[in-house]
Design an enzyme around this catalytic site. Sequence first.
Site, PDB file in Angstrom:
ATOM      1  N   ASN A  10       0.971  -1.310   0.142  1.00 37.41           N
ATOM      2  CA  ASN A  10      -0.008   0.185   0.150  1.00 37.41           C
ATOM      3  C   ASN A  10       0.699   1.332   0.099  1.00 37.41           C
ATOM      4  O   ASN A  10       1.667   1.649   0.878  1.00 37.41           O
ATOM      5  CB  ASN A  10      -0.946  -0.049   1.254  1.00 37.41           C
ATOM      6  N   TRP A  11       1.030   1.946  -1.050  1.00 40.34           N
ATOM      7  CA  TRP A  11       1.969   3.007  -1.338  1.00 40.34           C
ATOM      8  C   TRP A  11       1.354   4.280  -0.728  1.00 40.34           C
ATOM      9  O   TRP A  11       2.097   5.423  -0.540  1.00 40.34           O
ATOM     10  CB  TRP A  11       2.067   3.248  -2.690  1.00 40.34           C
ATOM     11  N   HIS A 103      -9.549   0.953   4.847  1.00 37.89           N
ATOM     12  CA  HIS A 103      -8.170   1.213   5.576  1.00 37.89           C
ATOM     13  C   HIS A 103      -8.488   2.082   6.907  1.00 37.89           C
ATOM     14  O   HIS A 103      -9.220   3.158   6.763  1.00 37.89           O
ATOM     15  CB  HIS A 103      -7.247   1.706   4.528  1.00 37.89           C
ATOM     16  N   GLY A 181       2.379   2.269  10.959  1.00 31.88           N
ATOM     17  CA  GLY A 181       3.370   3.317  10.764  1.00 31.88           C
ATOM     18  C   GLY A 181       4.302   3.653  12.220  1.00 31.88           C
ATOM     19  O   GLY A 181       4.718   4.845  12.142  1.00 31.88           O
ATOM     20  N   SER A 221       3.550  -2.158  10.386  1.00 29.63           N
ATOM     21  CA  SER A 221       4.858  -2.183  10.693  1.00 29.63           C
ATOM     22  C   SER A 221       5.673  -3.433  10.459  1.00 29.63           C
ATOM     23  O   SER A 221       6.578  -4.051  11.343  1.00 29.63           O
ATOM     24  CB  SER A 221       5.032  -1.703  12.099  1.00 29.63           C
ATOM     25  N   GLY A 242       3.002  -1.027   4.350  1.00 33.33           N
ATOM     26  CA  GLY A 242       2.918   0.281   4.012  1.00 33.33           C
ATOM     27  C   GLY A 242       4.521   0.905   3.788  1.00 33.33           C
ATOM     28  O   GLY A 242       5.047   0.720   2.502  1.00 33.33           O
ATOM     29  N   GLY A 243       4.982   1.336   4.775  1.00 33.68           N
ATOM     30  CA  GLY A 243       6.327   2.012   4.669  1.00 33.68           C
ATOM     31  C   GLY A 243       7.235   1.007   3.957  1.00 33.68           C
ATOM     32  O   GLY A 243       8.152   1.465   3.041  1.00 33.68           O
TER      33      GLY A 243
HETATM   34  P1  13P Z   1       3.176   0.212   7.863  1.00 38.04           P
HETATM   35  O1  13P Z   1       3.577  -0.767   7.112  1.00 38.04           O
HETATM   36  O2  13P Z   1       3.736   1.477   7.261  1.00 38.04           O
HETATM   37  O3  13P Z   1       3.160   0.063   9.350  1.00 38.04           O
HETATM   38  O4  13P Z   1       1.469   0.435   7.211  1.00 38.04           O
HETATM   39  C1  13P Z   1       0.805  -0.461   7.360  1.00 38.04           C
HETATM   40  C2  13P Z   1      -0.558  -0.273   6.464  1.00 38.04           C
HETATM   41  O5  13P Z   1      -1.181   0.639   6.675  1.00 38.04           O
HETATM   42  C3  13P Z   1      -0.626  -1.064   5.312  1.00 38.04           C
HETATM   43  O6  13P Z   1      -1.936  -0.528   4.596  1.00 38.04           O
END
Ligand code: 13P
Length: 258
Positions: A10-11, A103, A181, A221, A242-243
């Site tokens: 998920n960018w 989300h 995050g 994370s 995410g990240g």
């Molecule tokens: P992170 O991997 O940055 O914690 O984000 C997770 C996320 O929200 C994926 O949709």
Amino acid sequence: MTRTKIVAGNWKLHKLYHEGIDLAEEICSSMAAGIRTRSGEIPKVVLAPPYHLLNAVAGITAGVTGVYTAAQNAAAEISGAFTGEVSAQMIASAGAGYVIIGHSERRTLFGEDDAVLSRKLVLSLEAGLIPIYCIGEVLAQRLANAHFEVVLQQLKSGVFHLEEEAVARIVIAYEPVWAIGTGHTATPDQAEEMHAFIRRCFAERYHQAVADNLTILYGGSCKPDNAAELFSQPDVDGGLIGGASLKAADFLAIVKSV
Ligand code: 13P
């Protein structure tokens, strides 16, 4: 029983057009060169860029086995005077096969409630997309030991109105909001406990085969150094990243650890 293992990136609100093209091309060329999971299979990978990249990324992923494109959201309407919205049918027509719905950032920052999300879910299914439906508790709810109840309620209000044949076409992502995050990943035990609970909820609402075939992703994370342990849990079928999905090397390392 073989449920699909998926790693989705998920960018979020990242990547200018040329940056997104570079990232998608790098991931796709490694996948085409034969990336395999730890058990030797071709992993299923889903890239979820922002809308401006959707059609271009769909074009890049189209020729690569196992790689698909997702939108990060879809409108709760089919068409009309809804400035700024993009419908599920439009997403499908741009070449995407998946869509992330619900989300936590949509729920908290944009006020999307279970009623809106269940409508988005239905419209996405009608458009032929595979929804990745996100659920998860906030920190205060976990500290109050209400996390199972919260997740069950999200399923009841958002998902359990679907017929069995529709449920067979969705993916669930468990994303504890306190882990998104923040660098605070759920422990493998915490993830497994909740994933097993979610699967039981589907077994009770539908039946065991539906639950057994449901893909449940973990998000929050998830990084190259903790992915393998999370994914080795019996009810964790991959991740929504995410990240760590923003750098090809990190994302591909996570894909390989499925
Ligand atoms: P992170 O991997 O940055 O914690 O984000 C997770 C996320 O929200 C994926 O949709």
